[in-house]
Write a protein that holds these residues in place. Structure first.
Motif, short mmCIF file in Angstrom:
data_model
loop_
_atom_site.label_atom_id
_atom_site.label_comp_id
_atom_site.label_asym_id
_atom_site.label_seq_id
_atom_site.Cartn_x
_atom_site.Cartn_y
_atom_site.Cartn_z
N SER A 1 -49.78 57.16 64.53
CA SER A 1 -51.17 56.89 64.83
C SER A 1 -51.58 57.28 66.25
N ASN B 1 -53.67 57.54 59.12
CA ASN B 1 -53.12 58.30 60.24
C ASN B 1 -51.78 57.70 60.67
N SER B 2 -50.70 58.43 60.43
CA SER B 2 -49.35 57.96 60.78
C SER B 2 -48.47 59.17 61.09
N LYS C 1 -50.08 47.83 62.24
CA LYS C 1 -50.04 48.37 60.88
C LYS C 1 -50.72 47.40 59.93
N TYR D 1 -58.12 52.87 65.47
CA TYR D 1 -58.31 54.15 64.81
C TYR D 1 -58.61 55.23 65.86
#
Length: 401
Positions: A175, A172-173, A152, A125
């Motif tokens: 990322s 978040n993509s 993923k 993250y």
């Protein structure tokens, strides 16, 4: 009097990316030939038409306080952007503007979280997600995705992680830090799960929307599943695609009640984003975007250059990112080995410290992103520096014993 920080701040770690970048700056100031691959910042300049709009705003005296969460002209440009590029219809009352993407996310969290509320997000993250959740009194909860799935998560993992205490799911993509981009079909699998849990709000971090490769087509949650529109905050900004990191403009659109709550936070914290930056952002969102294609061509060339060197280095491996400008290298093959300076590599923090100390290459340890043992390389720099960094990384690998 001895300073004592608050209990909330004591739960928070400083930004690892900023720390690595500063360490590289300090070494450069001492004359060390450091190649800094830590910062998530495009090396391209802000487009001329955007800079000109800022100059004109200054000349026109647009230098006063504005509405706390954005000038009407910028909100209108954001509304048009979401409709044009994402098929999402919002009103100006559903839009919030803040001095950067970080405040947008923080404002939403501080406006909604109570002690004990859980916030889910995939790991690896972005470093600030868990720390902002902790600052707001919530509890970060990660869903781990490994290299075997291209970093993923799966719908089954999301389903298993949701509890009655889950307040938010942050998605978040492409990322940061992995560059992994979810397809519309992969997002659909996640939204099918989220539809079954109406207490969960969704926050999408779409900052790398326009930095994509190999025909990858960006999609965002409310676009894929309109039934989640009323509980999705879609966040974005001008920092990455328009190379406007220092201008500090982030924005979001979502439920009007949430936006009003965020406005209350802004009114008692930062107040408005810089007026000049807001007018520059209008020009960015309304102006030509053909330059993005050329910049993505350069980013893809750099990605492939770094990826080839990483996968050629003994003990390293990395999947091919769909977007952003990062390589997330898995370095388990280096753990347990020793450098020529007799440093034993027991963690990815050791790896990054040794890589900087012995080869003057600055990278960010994967531990900071909840992904270990790995390290993040930003390839948002010139080709010559990336080629030299690749040679140094391979030399580092060859010298391990």
């Amino acid at each position: 009097m001895t300073f004592k920080q608050s209990d909330a701040l004591a739960r928070v770690q400083p930004s690892a990316t900023l720390a690595v970048t500063q360490k590289a700056r300090d070494l450069k100031a001492r004359g060390v030939d450091v190649i800094s691959l830590g910062a998530g910042e495009p090396d391209f300049d802000t487009p001329d038409h955007v800079k000109q709009a800022a100059i004109e705003a200054i000349k026109a005296g647009k230098t006063k306080y504005t509405a706390v969460d954005g000038i009407p002209e910028l909100k209108a440009a954001i509304v048009a952007k979401f409709e044009r590029e994402n098929g999402l219809n919002y009103s100006a009352a559903q839009v919030s503007v803040a001095p950067g993407g970080k405040p947008i996310i923080y404002n939403a969290l501080v406006a909604t979280l109570n002690p004990g509320d859980e916030v889910l997000f995939p790991a690896p993250y972005w470093v600030s997600y868990p720390e902002m959740v902790r600052l707001c009194g919530g509890e970060p909860k990660v869903i781990r995705a490994g290299i075997e799935t291209g970093f993923k998560i799966t719908p089954a993992q999301l389903e298993a992680a949701i509890t009655p205490r889950t307040k938010w799911f942050i998605f978040n993509s492409p990322s940061n830090p992995t560059g992994a981009g979810y397809t519309s079909e992969e997002i659909r699998g996640l939204t099918d799960v989220l539809l079954r849990h109406p207490q969960v709000m969704i926050m999408t971090d779409d900052m790398y929307e326009h930095i994509v490769y190999d025909g990858y087509e960006f999609a965002t949650v409310a676009q894929v599943e309109p039934r989640l529109y009323d509980r999705t905050l879609t966040t974005n900004g001008v920092s990455k695609a328009f190379a406007m990191t220092g201008w500090r403009i982030g924005y979001a659109a979502g439920p009007e009640g949430l936006i009003a709550a965020m406005r209350k936070v802004i009114s008692q914290t930062t107040s408005n984003a810089c007026s000049i930056s807001q007018w520059a952002a209008v020009a960015a969102l309304e102006g030509p975007m053909d330059f993005i294609k050329d910049r993505n061509t350069a980013f893809k060339r750099r990605r492939d250059l770094v990826l080839a060197d990483i996968n050629a280095a003994d003990g390293l491996t990395a999947p091919t990112p769909e977007g952003a400008f990062y390589i997330f290298a898995e370095c388990s093959g280096w753990i347990g080995k020793t450098t020529p300076d007799a440093v034993k590599l027991e963690t990815d923090i050791d790896v990054c410290n040794a890589l900087l100390g012995e080869q003057a290459v600055a990278a960010v340890p994967g531990t900071a992103f909840g992904g270990s043992p790995c390290f993040r390389i930003s390839y948002a720099t010139d080709d010559a520096s990336l080629k030299e960094a690749g040679m140094r990384i391979k030399r580092f690998a060859e010298n391990l014993s």
